[in-house]
Design a protein around this motif. Structure first.
Motif, PDB file in Angstrom:
ATOM      1  N   VAL B 133     -58.503 -19.597 -21.554  1.00  0.00           N
ATOM      2  CA  VAL B 133     -59.929 -19.462 -21.233  1.00  0.00           C
ATOM      3  C   VAL B 133     -60.797 -20.436 -22.034  1.00  0.00           C
ATOM      4  O   VAL B 133     -62.019 -20.354 -21.989  1.00  0.00           O
ATOM      5  CB  VAL B 133     -60.427 -18.005 -21.461  1.00  0.00           C
ATOM      6  CG1 VAL B 133     -59.674 -17.035 -20.561  1.00  0.00           C
ATOM      7  CG2 VAL B 133     -60.297 -17.599 -22.923  1.00  0.00           C
ATOM      8  N   GLU B 134     -60.147 -21.329 -22.763  1.00  0.00           N
ATOM      9  CA  GLU B 134     -60.869 -22.254 -23.645  1.00  0.00           C
ATOM     10  C   GLU B 134     -61.851 -21.498 -24.531  1.00  0.00           C
ATOM     11  O   GLU B 134     -63.057 -21.761 -24.546  1.00  0.00           O
ATOM     12  CB  GLU B 134     -61.599 -23.324 -22.834  1.00  0.00           C
ATOM     13  CG  GLU B 134     -60.633 -24.267 -22.131  1.00  0.00           C
ATOM     14  CD  GLU B 134     -61.362 -25.257 -21.216  1.00  0.00           C
ATOM     15  OE1 GLU B 134     -62.519 -25.576 -21.519  1.00  0.00           O
ATOM     16  OE2 GLU B 134     -60.767 -25.673 -20.229  1.00  0.00           O
ATOM     17  N   ALA B 135     -61.322 -20.536 -25.256  1.00  0.00           N
ATOM     18  CA  ALA B 135     -62.157 -19.637 -26.056  1.00  0.00           C
ATOM     19  C   ALA B 135     -62.681 -20.314 -27.310  1.00  0.00           C
ATOM     20  O   ALA B 135     -62.076 -21.241 -27.842  1.00  0.00           O
ATOM     21  CB  ALA B 135     -61.356 -18.393 -26.425  1.00  0.00           C
ATOM     22  N   LYS B 136     -63.836 -19.819 -27.726  1.00  0.00           N
ATOM     23  CA  LYS B 136     -64.435 -20.262 -28.995  1.00  0.00           C
ATOM     24  C   LYS B 136     -64.499 -19.112 -30.007  1.00  0.00           C
ATOM     25  O   LYS B 136     -64.712 -19.321 -31.184  1.00  0.00           O
ATOM     26  CB  LYS B 136     -65.863 -20.755 -28.759  1.00  0.00           C
ATOM     27  CG  LYS B 136     -65.955 -21.980 -27.865  1.00  0.00           C
ATOM     28  CD  LYS B 136     -65.882 -23.232 -28.709  1.00  0.00           C
ATOM     29  CE  LYS B 136     -66.217 -24.473 -27.914  1.00  0.00           C
ATOM     30  NZ  LYS B 136     -65.130 -24.783 -26.953  1.00  0.00           N
ATOM     31  N   ARG B 137     -64.369 -17.910 -29.484  1.00  0.00           N
ATOM     32  CA  ARG B 137     -64.483 -16.728 -30.347  1.00  0.00           C
ATOM     33  C   ARG B 137     -63.244 -15.848 -30.172  1.00  0.00           C
ATOM     34  O   ARG B 137     -62.772 -15.671 -29.051  1.00  0.00           O
ATOM     35  CB  ARG B 137     -65.707 -15.898 -29.976  1.00  0.00           C
ATOM     36  CG  ARG B 137     -67.006 -16.682 -30.008  1.00  0.00           C
ATOM     37  CD  ARG B 137     -68.173 -15.815 -29.614  1.00  0.00           C
ATOM     38  NE  ARG B 137     -69.406 -16.582 -29.703  1.00  0.00           N
ATOM     39  CZ  ARG B 137     -70.608 -16.065 -29.907  1.00  0.00           C
ATOM     40  NH1 ARG B 137     -70.728 -14.760 -30.022  1.00  0.00           N
ATOM     41  NH2 ARG B 137     -71.666 -16.832 -29.997  1.00  0.00           N
ATOM     42  N   VAL B 138     -62.766 -15.307 -31.289  1.00  0.00           N
ATOM     43  CA  VAL B 138     -61.597 -14.430 -31.227  1.00  0.00           C
ATOM     44  C   VAL B 138     -61.873 -13.162 -32.021  1.00  0.00           C
ATOM     45  O   VAL B 138     -62.411 -13.215 -33.131  1.00  0.00           O
ATOM     46  CB  VAL B 138     -60.342 -15.132 -31.802  1.00  0.00           C
ATOM     47  CG1 VAL B 138     -59.155 -14.172 -31.818  1.00  0.00           C
ATOM     48  CG2 VAL B 138     -60.003 -16.372 -30.994  1.00  0.00           C
ATOM     49  N   VAL B 139     -61.534 -12.035 -31.434  1.00  0.00           N
ATOM     50  CA  VAL B 139     -61.677 -10.751 -32.119  1.00  0.00           C
ATOM     51  C   VAL B 139     -60.307 -10.098 -32.254  1.00  0.00           C
ATOM     52  O   VAL B 139     -59.530 -10.071 -31.296  1.00  0.00           O
ATOM     53  CB  VAL B 139     -62.617  -9.816 -31.334  1.00  0.00           C
ATOM     54  CG1 VAL B 139     -62.434  -8.366 -31.761  1.00  0.00           C
ATOM     55  CG2 VAL B 139     -64.065 -10.245 -31.526  1.00  0.00           C
ATOM     56  N   LEU B 140     -59.999  -9.589 -33.443  1.00  0.00           N
ATOM     57  CA  LEU B 140     -58.785  -8.792 -33.660  1.00  0.00           C
ATOM     58  C   LEU B 140     -59.225  -7.387 -34.057  1.00  0.00           C
ATOM     59  O   LEU B 140     -59.863  -7.210 -35.102  1.00  0.00           O
ATOM     60  CB  LEU B 140     -57.907  -9.400 -34.758  1.00  0.00           C
ATOM     61  CG  LEU B 140     -57.038 -10.603 -34.378  1.00  0.00           C
ATOM     62  CD1 LEU B 140     -57.860 -11.869 -34.256  1.00  0.00           C
ATOM     63  CD2 LEU B 140     -55.924 -10.812 -35.379  1.00  0.00           C
ATOM     64  N   ASP B 141     -58.896  -6.391 -33.230  1.00  0.00           N
ATOM     65  CA  ASP B 141     -59.410  -5.039 -33.443  1.00  0.00           C
ATOM     66  C   ASP B 141     -58.286  -4.019 -33.329  1.00  0.00           C
ATOM     67  O   ASP B 141     -57.742  -3.851 -32.259  1.00  0.00           O
ATOM     68  CB  ASP B 141     -60.501  -4.752 -32.404  1.00  0.00           C
ATOM     69  CG  ASP B 141     -61.068  -3.354 -32.541  1.00  0.00           C
ATOM     70  OD1 ASP B 141     -61.412  -2.990 -33.675  1.00  0.00           O
ATOM     71  OD2 ASP B 141     -61.149  -2.638 -31.522  1.00  0.00           O
ATOM     72  N   SER B 142     -57.923  -3.255 -34.312  1.00  0.00           N
ATOM     73  CA  SER B 142     -58.265  -3.475 -35.690  1.00  0.00           C
ATOM     74  C   SER B 142     -56.995  -3.772 -36.471  1.00  0.00           C
ATOM     75  O   SER B 142     -55.908  -3.350 -36.105  1.00  0.00           O
ATOM     76  CB  SER B 142     -58.927  -2.220 -36.256  1.00  0.00           C
ATOM     77  OG  SER B 142     -57.952  -1.264 -36.599  1.00  0.00           O
ATOM     78  N   LEU B 143     -57.175  -4.498 -37.558  1.00  0.00           N
ATOM     79  CA  LEU B 143     -56.028  -4.900 -38.374  1.00  0.00           C
ATOM     80  C   LEU B 143     -55.313  -3.702 -38.982  1.00  0.00           C
ATOM     81  O   LEU B 143     -54.114  -3.739 -39.222  1.00  0.00           O
ATOM     82  CB  LEU B 143     -56.515  -5.813 -39.501  1.00  0.00           C
ATOM     83  CG  LEU B 143     -57.150  -7.117 -39.065  1.00  0.00           C
ATOM     84  CD1 LEU B 143     -57.505  -7.926 -40.289  1.00  0.00           C
ATOM     85  CD2 LEU B 143     -56.198  -7.903 -38.178  1.00  0.00           C
ATOM     86  N   THR B 144     -56.083  -2.659 -39.231  1.00  0.00           N
ATOM     87  CA  THR B 144     -55.497  -1.483 -39.863  1.00  0.00           C
ATOM     88  C   THR B 144     -54.365  -0.914 -39.016  1.00  0.00           C
ATOM     89  O   THR B 144     -53.334  -0.502 -39.516  1.00  0.00           O
ATOM     90  CB  THR B 144     -56.578  -0.411 -40.081  1.00  0.00           C
ATOM     91  OG1 THR B 144     -57.692  -1.047 -40.707  1.00  0.00           O
ATOM     92  CG2 THR B 144     -56.070   0.704 -40.952  1.00  0.00           C
ATOM     93  N   GLN B 145     -54.576  -0.924 -37.713  1.00  0.00           N
ATOM     94  CA  GLN B 145     -53.551  -0.440 -36.802  1.00  0.00           C
ATOM     95  C   GLN B 145     -52.291  -1.303 -36.898  1.00  0.00           C
ATOM     96  O   GLN B 145     -51.166  -0.806 -36.857  1.00  0.00           O
ATOM     97  CB  GLN B 145     -54.101  -0.448 -35.369  1.00  0.00           C
ATOM     98  CG  GLN B 145     -53.097  -0.068 -34.306  1.00  0.00           C
ATOM     99  CD  GLN B 145     -52.607   1.359 -34.464  1.00  0.00           C
ATOM    100  OE1 GLN B 145     -53.389   2.241 -34.782  1.00  0.00           O
ATOM    101  NE2 GLN B 145     -51.320   1.576 -34.247  1.00  0.00           N
ATOM    102  N   LEU B 146     -52.509  -2.600 -37.040  1.00  0.00           N
ATOM    103  CA  LEU B 146     -51.369  -3.517 -37.173  1.00  0.00           C
ATOM    104  C   LEU B 146     -50.597  -3.223 -38.467  1.00  0.00           C
ATOM    105  O   LEU B 146     -49.364  -3.218 -38.484  1.00  0.00           O
ATOM    106  CB  LEU B 146     -51.878  -4.969 -37.152  1.00  0.00           C
ATOM    107  CG  LEU B 146     -50.813  -6.051 -37.157  1.00  0.00           C
ATOM    108  CD1 LEU B 146     -49.980  -6.019 -35.891  1.00  0.00           C
ATOM    109  CD2 LEU B 146     -51.455  -7.425 -37.329  1.00  0.00           C
ATOM    110  N   PHE B 147     -51.356  -2.969 -39.530  1.00  0.00           N
ATOM    111  CA  PHE B 147     -50.712  -2.623 -40.793  1.00  0.00           C
ATOM    112  C   PHE B 147     -49.914  -1.331 -40.667  1.00  0.00           C
ATOM    113  O   PHE B 147     -48.829  -1.202 -41.205  1.00  0.00           O
ATOM    114  CB  PHE B 147     -51.759  -2.480 -41.909  1.00  0.00           C
ATOM    115  CG  PHE B 147     -51.914  -3.716 -42.719  1.00  0.00           C
ATOM    116  CD1 PHE B 147     -51.208  -3.885 -43.905  1.00  0.00           C
ATOM    117  CD2 PHE B 147     -52.746  -4.719 -42.299  1.00  0.00           C
ATOM    118  CE1 PHE B 147     -51.335  -5.037 -44.651  1.00  0.00           C
ATOM    119  CE2 PHE B 147     -52.882  -5.879 -43.036  1.00  0.00           C
ATOM    120  CZ  PHE B 147     -52.177  -6.047 -44.214  1.00  0.00           C
TER     121      PHE B 147
END
Lengths: 94, 504
Positions: B133-147
């Motif tokens: 999508v030729e993105a300029k913005r990235v959101v990661l929601d949420s890191l805690t879940q990944l941990f």
């Protein structure tokens, strides 16, 4: 048969990925010729990683229709790997 | 950016990326620095996901910047349906290739983690989505879940998240990561993500104070940049049960940075609605000033408000009244009892009266409601009856912020404002609101019961009139069917105005 397919997702030629690959090939000799092994490199085929929902590499995926299972890591502990996958081992190993 | 000062030696002026939370962007000098990573920490329910998606939505809708949403917690379908109520159509943006979603939410697979691993699989998927999508913005929601997913390997996670953050920044992406907090005050995020990961740290809070929710946003750290310190209140607009008519959706912060009261003062006078009071004030209120009328219950505050509104309408102005103590019916009956026809004024489009329970919403919402109606109606004068009723809603800090914001808003719009405050004791004594706002308002009028011999009288005094002479005497006044009538000044009045050390 898809029941006998193991798919390994790796990330290029990183050390862990290389290790996982050779560990998997070693494992294969223990579990018999009906098992097929497929290697997917997430760097060259990210859309396959997306489809499979891969987070970590290496990930070994056993796409069993009822009980899909995944192992994350370099597969160095062959005993745990086969136990977790529920695969019978042809020969005994230490 | 315009107006670069050649003398100031800033080697690399940070380009700013607006978040879409306008007042928040003001706190951080225009937006988040481009190509940096911001960690947004907050307890569950503090609005992290809304803020994160708003950041993407603003980019897509207003800035021509496409986005990637990596979701670790909620499934894409859940997020899509949750965000629809804010007017954000994630599904459409996906079809239009303005948004890509990387679904990293927990799958049903049985999983074993053994031996070393990395998260290049995830990084490859994010990079692929960015490219798509030729993105300029990235959101990661949420890191805690990944941990939590890789609970046994926090060290690996730290290393890998740093790798991901680094790779995205190198690709000039502006990254926002959310992380959970256990407590509102204390440890910044679980797993101390901010320490190794973040260029910037933002905290969202949702604190229960005096049985009211108070939401705030605070910038804890902003690498290489100035920011306004302290917690700025915000509210969440839209969502379930949202009131219609508000232009804003999602997080709406209340501007604190614009709180310095440095508006120019007008010298134009407007009538208070009572010629005798105009005279005492040296010719009326100033057009862009805020006047506080303080007095015990029954001293005539609402009458003064009624006169103030009617006087404006008679002079061809538009007037707006927010009532927090009495119902519309009551206010209209009061007015007609004093010979003022609110109904006719409303029908002529010259007056609008809104009545609300103070407890109906938080102060931030009250403020936004007032602002939004002022924007709609563009009145020349506004009355709040009473400001002390609103004080019940919020603790001290929140009330003070509300007053500052409201006062500065009214003055900026060059609107004449009138607040009333009810003092707790019948004679003398200060209201808490007075203490708060005596420095904020331009003029103060006191209404008090005055004892003279065996009789109780009403007395009125102009205590303060910024930028103008005013009468210093205490005038007695009466109220009848035609309104308020000022009479003689008290002579040798007893010292009842300021308590005089007596107990009340």
């Amino acid at each position: 048969m898809s029941n006998f397919l193991l798919r390994l997702y790796i990330a290029g030629r990183s050390a862990t990925s290389q290790r996982a690959q050779s560990n998997l090939y070693a494992l294969r000799s223990l579990i018999g010729p009906e098992w097929r092994v497929e290697i997917v490199d997430v760097l060259s085929e990210p859309e396959l990683a997306e489809q499979a929902g891969i987070l970590a590499t290496p990930t070994l995926s056993y796409e069993h229709p009822e009980r899909p299972r995944r192992i994350i890591g370099d597969l160095s502990d062959a005993k745990r790997v086969v136990e977790f996958l529920g695969i019978e081992v042809k020969e005994k190993y230490a | 950016m315009s107006a670069h000062d050649a003398d100031t030696d800033i080697p690399d002026v940070l380009e700013r990326v607006q978040t879409g939370v306008t007042a928040f962007d003001e706190l951080i000098m225009g937006g988040l620095p481009r190509a940096r990573t911001t960690v947004v920490g907050g307890t569950p329910g503090s609005g992290k996901t809304i803020f994160a998606v708003q950041f993407l939505a603003h980019g897509i809708v207003h800035a021509g910047e496409n986005g990637v949403l990596v979701t670790f917690e909620e499934s894409p379908a859940d997020i899509e349906s949750n965000m629809r109520s804010f007017g954000w159509d994630l599904a459409r943006w996906r079809r239009e290739k303005r948004l890509a979603v990387v679904n990293a939410s927990p799958s049903g697979n049985e999983e074993l983690v053994t031996g070393d691993f990395d998260l290049i699989g995830l990084l490859a998927r994010i990079e692929h989505a960015v490219k798509t999508v030729e993105a300029k913005r990235v959101v990661l929601d949420s890191l805690t879940q990944l941990f939590d997913h890789f609970i046994g390997d926090p060290k690996v996670l730290r290393r890998e998240l740093f790798r991901i953050s680094d790779a995205l920044k190198k690709a000039r992406l502006t990254v926002l990561m959310t992380a959970e907090r256990n407590v509102e005050y204390g440890e910044i995020t679980r797993h101390r993500l901010e320490e190794f990961l973040a260029d910037n740290v933002v905290i969202l809070r949702n604190v229960l104070q005096r049985e009211r929710r108070r939401r705030t946003i605070e910038v804890l750290k902003m690498r290489g940049s100035h920011h306004v310190e302290g917690e700025a209140p915000f509210t969440i607009q839209g969502g379930t049960g949202a009131s219609e008519g508000f232009g804003n959706h999602g997080l709406v912060a209340v501007p604190l940075s614009s709180l310095r009261l440095e508006q120019q003062s007008s010298t134009v006078r407007v009538t208070s609605g009572n010629s005798a009071i105009d005279e005492m004030c040296g010719g009326g209120f100033f057009r862009d000033s805020v006047t506080l009328v303080s007095g015990a219950t029954g001293t005539g505050k609402t009458l003064l408000v009624t006169n103030f509104l009617a006087g404006g309408v008679a002079a061809g102005e538009k007037a707006l009244l927010f009532g927090y103590e009495e119902s519309r019916g009551q206010l209209f009956r009061n007015a007609s009892g004093w010979g003022v026809d609110f109904e006719a004024m409303e029908a002529a489009g010259k007056l609008r009266v809104f009545c609300l329970y103070p407890e109906a919403q938080g102060l931030a919402d009250h403020l936004l409601a007032i602002q939004s109606l002022v924007d709609q109606m563009q009145p020349n004068r506004i009355a709040i009856d009473s400001i002390s009723a609103l004080e019940r809603v919020a603790p001290d800090v929140g009330f003070r912020e509300f007053l500052i914001s409201l006062t500065s808003f009214i003055k900026k719009r060059e609107i004449a404002g009138l607040y009333t405050a009810t003092s707790k004791s019948l004679v003398g004594g200060e209201t808490a609101s007075e203490q708060h706002i005596s420095t904020l308002t331009d003029s103060i009028i006191l209404l008090r019961y005055m004892q003279e011999m065996d009789t109780m009288h009403r007395g009125l005094m102009v205590l303060k009139m910024r930028g103008s002479e005013h009468a210093k005497e205490i005038r007695r006044f009466t109220i009848d069917g035609s309104g308020m009538h000022l009479g003689e000044a008290f002579k040798g009045a007893p010292n009842v105005f300021f308590g005089g050390g007596q107990e009340y």
